[in-house]
Design an enzyme around this catalytic site. Structure first.
Site, PDB file in Angstrom:
ATOM      1  N   ASP A  51      22.779  54.044  20.388  1.00 34.27           N
ATOM      2  CA  ASP A  51      21.252  53.639  20.314  1.00 34.27           C
ATOM      3  C   ASP A  51      20.759  52.717  20.982  1.00 34.27           C
ATOM      4  O   ASP A  51      20.573  51.475  20.872  1.00 34.27           O
ATOM      5  CB  ASP A  51      21.352  52.978  18.664  1.00 34.27           C
ATOM      6  CG  ASP A  51      19.865  52.497  18.099  1.00 34.27           C
ATOM      7  OD1 ASP A  51      18.784  53.134  18.729  1.00 34.27           O
ATOM      8  OD2 ASP A  51      19.670  51.708  17.266  1.00 34.27           O
ATOM      9  N   THR A  70      10.135  50.233  13.237  1.00 37.23           N
ATOM     10  CA  THR A  70       9.614  49.911  11.953  1.00 37.23           C
ATOM     11  C   THR A  70       9.447  48.481  11.582  1.00 37.23           C
ATOM     12  O   THR A  70       8.955  48.230  10.659  1.00 37.23           O
ATOM     13  CB  THR A  70      10.895  50.369  10.859  1.00 37.23           C
ATOM     14  OG1 THR A  70      12.088  50.062  11.327  1.00 37.23           O
ATOM     15  CG2 THR A  70      10.983  51.782  10.589  1.00 37.23           C
ATOM     16  N   ARG A  87      23.934  47.152   6.575  1.00 36.45           N
ATOM     17  CA  ARG A  87      24.679  46.191   5.543  1.00 36.45           C
ATOM     18  C   ARG A  87      25.159  46.638   4.514  1.00 36.45           C
ATOM     19  O   ARG A  87      26.174  46.167   3.992  1.00 36.45           O
ATOM     20  CB  ARG A  87      23.396  45.013   5.558  1.00 36.45           C
ATOM     21  CG  ARG A  87      23.091  44.438   6.786  1.00 36.45           C
ATOM     22  CD  ARG A  87      21.953  43.530   6.883  1.00 36.45           C
ATOM     23  NE  ARG A  87      20.762  44.442   7.130  1.00 36.45           N
ATOM     24  CZ  ARG A  87      19.418  44.089   7.366  1.00 36.45           C
ATOM     25  NH1 ARG A  87      19.269  42.892   7.113  1.00 36.45           N
ATOM     26  NH2 ARG A  87      18.618  45.094   7.687  1.00 36.45           N
TER      27      ARG A  87
HETATM   28  O1  C5P Z   1      21.532  46.861   7.724  1.00 37.57           O
HETATM   29  P1  C5P Z   1      20.698  48.243   7.819  1.00 37.57           P
HETATM   30  O2  C5P Z   1      21.159  49.545   6.930  1.00 37.57           O
HETATM   31  O3  C5P Z   1      19.455  47.542   7.489  1.00 37.57           O
HETATM   32  O4  C5P Z   1      20.613  48.738   9.459  1.00 37.57           O
HETATM   33  C1  C5P Z   1      19.867  49.684   9.703  1.00 37.57           C
HETATM   34  C2  C5P Z   1      20.094  49.786  11.372  1.00 37.57           C
HETATM   35  O5  C5P Z   1      19.273  50.833  11.859  1.00 37.57           O
HETATM   36  C3  C5P Z   1      20.286  48.692  12.171  1.00 37.57           C
HETATM   37  O6  C5P Z   1      21.169  48.899  13.350  1.00 37.57           O
HETATM   38  C4  C5P Z   1      18.834  48.538  12.794  1.00 37.57           C
HETATM   39  O7  C5P Z   1      18.844  47.976  14.041  1.00 37.57           O
HETATM   40  C5  C5P Z   1      18.699  50.291  12.923  1.00 37.57           C
HETATM   41  N1  C5P Z   1      16.909  50.334  13.170  1.00 37.57           N
HETATM   42  C6  C5P Z   1      16.010  50.047  12.289  1.00 37.57           C
HETATM   43  N2  C5P Z   1      14.979  50.392  12.053  1.00 37.57           N
HETATM   44  C7  C5P Z   1      14.585  51.130  13.375  1.00 37.57           C
HETATM   45  C8  C5P Z   1      15.500  51.446  14.190  1.00 37.57           C
HETATM   46  C9  C5P Z   1      16.631  50.872  14.065  1.00 37.57           C
HETATM   47  O8  C5P Z   1      16.486  49.429  10.947  1.00 37.57           O
HETATM   48  N3  C5P Z   1      13.362  51.412  13.533  1.00 37.57           N
END
Ligand code: C5P
Length: 230
Positions: A59, A118, A208
């Site tokens: 990513d 987001t 998480r």
């Molecule tokens: O911990 P959580 O389930 O919120 O993690 C979501 C993952 O997706 C994290 O690595 C975050 O950086 C990534 N992400 C996100 N929104 C985006 C792009 C990537 O939450 N638009």
């Protein structure tokens, strides 16, 4: 749906211990900026050594001039990862240049485009893109589809509209998933697994709720069990 787990722990040791505890599951592992900048190619190799069937999503959200992006895409393909992403706002020429360059690779990685980050609210998003998030995400998705990309990173709540505007087979990878309605943390809008399935999400990304759980292995087992019923 295929589960993608975000390896967002603070050290390589902790991420690898998490991967080790999940080695019996054929899941996707998301390696982001932090882990890749710090731990690099040996980290990817260490993950594959734990389970050669782990799929790796790098990513790194590439955004540069087309030739530089294609050079980077080629290096990523040589790493043997299974998926990576670019920013859709790099534009149609960058998308096409990247896909043309990868066309000589027999097992090229899947390429996704980030539509709208987001973290943006409408006001700050419009200050840059002069359109609403929904409108622009759909436009970026169409551009990605027309230029041969495999899918987009988007919110679960945009997945259905994006598939309707492109193709059912155009992949959507969606963060902001709280499988069973767990704490949202800093995510603005979160979807459960049921909602994600209903919206046609191909890859729910979960961080998480898995790595902060007291027993990540059981949590993943529980998630995969529910996913199999959806
Ligand atoms: O911990 P959580 O389930 O919120 O993690 C979501 C993952 O997706 C994290 O690595 C975050 O950086 C990534 N992400 C996100 N929104 C985006 C792009 C990537 O939450 N638009």
């Amino acid at each position: 749906m295929e589960l993608c787990i975000a390896l967002d722990l603070p050290s390589a040791e902790e991420n690898l211990a998490l991967a080790e505890s999940l080695k019996n599951y054929n899941v996707w592992m998301k390696v982001g900026f932090r882990a890749y900048i710090r731990d690099g190619k040996p980290f990817i190799e260490a993950l594959k050594a734990i389970n050669p069937d782990f799929k790796i999503f790098l990513d790194l959200k590439l955004y540069d001039i087309p030739n530089t992006m294609a050079d980077a895409a080629e290096e990523i393909a040589k790493l043997g990862v299974d998926m990576f992403n670019i920013h859709a706002s790099a534009g149609a020429v960058a998308m096409k240049t990247v896909m043309d360059r990868l066309s000589t690779y027999e097992n090229r990685p899947l390429v996704l485009a980030v539509t709208a980050l987001t973290s943006f609210d409408e006001e700050n998003f419009q200050a840059i893109y002069e359109k609403s998030i929904d409108e622009k995400a759909e436009q970026f998705a169409k551009m990605s589809y027309e230029n041969g990309l495999d899918g987009v990173v988007c919110s679960s709540f945009e997945s259905r509209a994006i598939k309707n505007a492109t193709a059912e087979t155009f992949l959507t990878l969606c963060p902001g998933i709280r499988p069973f309605g767990e704490d949202a943390g800093d995510q603005q809008r979160v979807a459960t697994l049921e909602v994600a399935a209903k919206e046609g999400v191909d890859y729910p990304v979960i961080g998480r709720p898995i790595y902060k759980d007291a027993d990540p292995q059981s949590k993943v087992a529980e998630i995969l069990k529910v996913m199999a019923t959806l």
